[in-house]
Scaffold this motif. Structure first.
Motif, PDB file in Angstrom:
ATOM      1  N   ASP A  51     -12.870 -20.545  -3.575  1.00 44.70           N
ATOM      2  CA  ASP A  51     -12.340 -20.055  -2.383  1.00 44.70           C
ATOM      3  C   ASP A  51     -12.410 -20.651  -1.185  1.00 44.70           C
ATOM      4  N   MET A  52     -13.586 -21.196  -0.762  1.00 48.79           N
ATOM      5  CA  MET A  52     -13.667 -22.065   0.293  1.00 48.79           C
ATOM      6  C   MET A  52     -12.950 -23.131   0.395  1.00 48.79           C
ATOM      7  N   ALA A  53     -12.687 -24.000  -0.876  1.00 43.97           N
ATOM      8  CA  ALA A  53     -12.256 -25.030  -0.939  1.00 43.97           C
ATOM      9  C   ALA A  53     -10.608 -24.910  -1.037  1.00 43.97           C
ATOM     10  N   VAL A  54     -10.065 -23.874  -1.602  1.00 41.47           N
ATOM     11  CA  VAL A  54      -8.556 -23.596  -1.558  1.00 41.47           C
ATOM     12  C   VAL A  54      -8.262 -23.108  -0.055  1.00 41.47           C
ATOM     13  N   ASN A  55      -8.950 -22.284   0.586  1.00 39.93           N
ATOM     14  CA  ASN A  55      -8.510 -21.705   2.027  1.00 39.93           C
ATOM     15  C   ASN A  55      -9.008 -22.577   3.309  1.00 39.93           C
ATOM     16  N   ARG A  56      -9.813 -23.471   2.735  1.00 38.83           N
ATOM     17  CA  ARG A  56     -10.355 -24.647   3.864  1.00 38.83           C
ATOM     18  C   ARG A  56     -11.219 -23.863   4.847  1.00 38.83           C
ATOM     19  N   HIS A  57     -12.129 -23.322   4.505  1.00 40.49           N
ATOM     20  CA  HIS A  57     -13.145 -22.696   5.411  1.00 40.49           C
ATOM     21  C   HIS A  57     -14.401 -22.577   4.900  1.00 40.49           C
ATOM     22  N   LEU A  58     -15.472 -22.638   5.752  1.00 43.24           N
ATOM     23  CA  LEU A  58     -16.888 -22.571   5.378  1.00 43.24           C
ATOM     24  C   LEU A  58     -17.726 -21.464   5.452  1.00 43.24           C
ATOM     25  N   ASN A  59     -17.034 -20.308   5.299  1.00 47.86           N
ATOM     26  CA  ASN A  59     -17.933 -19.020   5.830  1.00 47.86           C
ATOM     27  C   ASN A  59     -18.795 -18.673   4.806  1.00 47.86           C
ATOM     28  N   ASN A  60     -18.614 -19.222   3.644  1.00 45.72           N
ATOM     29  CA  ASN A  60     -19.193 -18.599   2.318  1.00 45.72           C
ATOM     30  C   ASN A  60     -20.529 -19.415   1.977  1.00 45.72           C
TER      31      ASN A  60
ATOM     32  N   PHE B  19     -11.474 -31.712  -9.800  1.00 47.25           N
ATOM     33  CA  PHE B  19     -12.909 -31.391  -9.631  1.00 47.25           C
ATOM     34  C   PHE B  19     -12.981 -29.867  -9.944  1.00 47.25           C
ATOM     35  N   MET B  20     -12.275 -28.854  -9.096  1.00 50.38           N
ATOM     36  CA  MET B  20     -12.302 -27.516  -9.293  1.00 50.38           C
ATOM     37  C   MET B  20     -12.010 -26.848 -10.578  1.00 50.38           C
ATOM     38  N   VAL B  21     -11.012 -27.539 -11.410  1.00 51.32           N
ATOM     39  CA  VAL B  21     -10.750 -26.893 -12.835  1.00 51.32           C
ATOM     40  C   VAL B  21     -11.962 -27.172 -13.820  1.00 51.32           C
ATOM     41  N   VAL B  22     -12.335 -28.582 -13.572  1.00 55.03           N
ATOM     42  CA  VAL B  22     -13.590 -29.141 -14.295  1.00 55.03           C
ATOM     43  C   VAL B  22     -14.839 -28.261 -14.240  1.00 55.03           C
ATOM     44  N   GLY B  23     -15.073 -27.980 -12.685  1.00 52.55           N
ATOM     45  CA  GLY B  23     -15.999 -27.218 -12.358  1.00 52.55           C
ATOM     46  C   GLY B  23     -16.093 -25.760 -13.022  1.00 52.55           C
ATOM     47  N   ALA B  61     -15.594 -30.892  -4.290  1.00 50.01           N
ATOM     48  CA  ALA B  61     -13.974 -30.346  -3.805  1.00 50.01           C
ATOM     49  C   ALA B  61     -14.082 -29.609  -2.485  1.00 50.01           C
ATOM     50  N   ILE B  62     -15.004 -28.923  -2.210  1.00 54.40           N
ATOM     51  CA  ILE B  62     -14.970 -28.354  -0.544  1.00 54.40           C
ATOM     52  C   ILE B  62     -14.940 -29.575   0.239  1.00 54.40           C
ATOM     53  N   ARG B  67     -11.784 -32.667   4.847  1.00 51.94           N
ATOM     54  CA  ARG B  67     -11.187 -33.653   5.448  1.00 51.94           C
ATOM     55  C   ARG B  67     -12.090 -34.065   6.568  1.00 51.94           C
ATOM     56  N   THR B  68     -13.361 -33.603   6.623  1.00 54.20           N
ATOM     57  CA  THR B  68     -14.175 -34.001   7.857  1.00 54.20           C
ATOM     58  C   THR B  68     -15.548 -34.401   7.245  1.00 54.20           C
ATOM     59  N   TRP B  69     -16.305 -35.361   8.054  1.00 53.43           N
ATOM     60  CA  TRP B  69     -17.411 -36.010   7.335  1.00 53.43           C
ATOM     61  C   TRP B  69     -18.528 -35.030   7.575  1.00 53.43           C
ATOM     62  N   TRP B  70     -18.513 -34.316   8.596  1.00 52.28           N
ATOM     63  CA  TRP B  70     -19.941 -33.575   8.815  1.00 52.28           C
ATOM     64  C   TRP B  70     -20.157 -32.391   7.920  1.00 52.28           C
ATOM     65  N   VAL B  71     -19.175 -32.094   7.135  1.00 50.01           N
ATOM     66  CA  VAL B  71     -19.539 -31.056   6.007  1.00 50.01           C
ATOM     67  C   VAL B  71     -20.476 -31.659   4.965  1.00 50.01           C
TER      68      VAL B  71
END
Lengths: 92, 136
Positions: A51-60, B19-23, B61-62, B67-71
Motif C-alpha cells: 500500500d505504501m509503495a503504490v500510493n507513495r506515502h510512509l504513514n504505515n 519486487f512487489m509481485v515477487v514479495g 519497492a517502497i 524516489r528520495t534518498w533519505w527513506v
C-alpha cells in the motif's frame, strides 16, 4: 501499471492469508498455530508495504515495525509457555 | 522533464512492480508450505520466506517508489530490526517444538541437540546420585 500490480498483489496476499488462516484453524499443535499467526502477521506487514509503495506515502512504516515487534513478543511468549507446561510431567 | 528521465521512471516502476509481485509470491509460498509440509520444523522453514526476503523486496519497492534518498536508512533499520527479532523467535519456537516432540524424527538428517540433551541428562543423573550439587 501500479493499479494492476495492486490488484495482483491483493489477490496473492488474500490467497496467502487464507492458507495461513486454514493452518491456524487446523493446526495439530499450539506451536503450528503460533507459526501460522506469525506468517499471517508477515502477510499483513507485506500488504501494508505494498500500500505504501503504490500510493507513495510512509504513514504505515511504524506500523510495519510494530507488527514485527508484536510477532516477536507473541511467539517468544507462547513458546516459553508451551515449554514450561509440557516439561512438568516429564520431570515429576 | 526530458524523455530520458521518464524512461528511467518507467524502468524504476517496472523494477518495483517486479519486487512487489515477487514479495507477495513469497507470502503465498509460505502459506502453501504451511499447508503442505508434514511437521513443525519444515513448516518453520517455509514461514521464514515472507519474513526476511519478502519484507526486503517490499521495502525495496517502497524505496524505489518514493524516489528520495533519505527513506533508505529508515527502511534498512526496519529490515534489520526484523532480521534481529525473527531468528530469536524461530529459535524459541523450534526449541519448544523439539522439547514437546512435535517433529518427525525420521525426516531429520542430523540431530545435534540430541547429544547435548543426553549429556545434560547424564550430568543431572550423576549429580543426583552422588548427592553433592556442587558446581565447579
Amino acid at each position: 501499471m501500479m493499479q494492476t500490480v495492486l490488484v495482483v498483489t491483493a489477490v496473492i496476499f488474500s490467497l496467502a492469508a487464507a492458507g495461513a488462516i486454514i493452518r491456524i484453524s487446523r493446526g495439530p499443535s499450539l506451536l503450528d498455530r503460533v507459526l501460522a499467526t506469525d506468517v499471517l502477521l508477515a502477510i499483513l506487514g507485506g500488504a501494508l508495504c505494498v500500500d505504501m509503495a503504490v500510493n507513495r506515502h510512509l504513514n504505515n512504516l511504524m506500523l510495519v515495525v510494530a507488527i514485527s515487534i508484536i510477532g516477536f513478543i507473541g511467539s517468544v511468549t507462547v513458546a516459553r509457555f508451551v515449554a514450561d507446561r509440557r516439561e512438568q510431567p516429564i520431570e515429576s | 522533464m526530458n524523455p530520458e528521465a521518464t524512461a528511467l521512471d518507467g524502468w524504476i516502476d517496472l523494477l518495483s512492480a517486479v519486487f512487489m509481485v515477487v514479495g507477495a509470491v513469497m507470502s503465498l509460498g509460505a502459506a502453501i508450505g504451511l499447508l503442505r509440509f508434514p511437521d513443525l520444523l519444515s513448516r518453520m522453514h517455509a514461514a521464514t520466506k515472507p519474513q526476511v526476503l519478502g519484507l526486503f523486496l517490499l521495502l525495496a519497492a517502497i524505496g524505489l517508489q518514493m524516489r528520495t534518498w533519505w527513506v533508505w536508512p529508515v527502511l534498512v533499520v526496519a529490515w534489520i530490526f526484523q532480521l534481529l527479532t525473527v531468528p530469536v523467535s524461530a529459535h524459541m519456537v523450534g526449541r519448544a517444538g523439539y522439547r514437546t516432540k512435535h517433529l518427525h524424527r525420521e525426516l531429520l538428517t542430523a540431530d545435534e541437540l540430541e547429544a547435548v540433551v543426553q549429556k545434560a541428562a547424564a550430568k543431572t543423573a550423576r549429580e543426583d546420585g552422588t548427592g553433592d550439587g556442587s558446581q565447579p
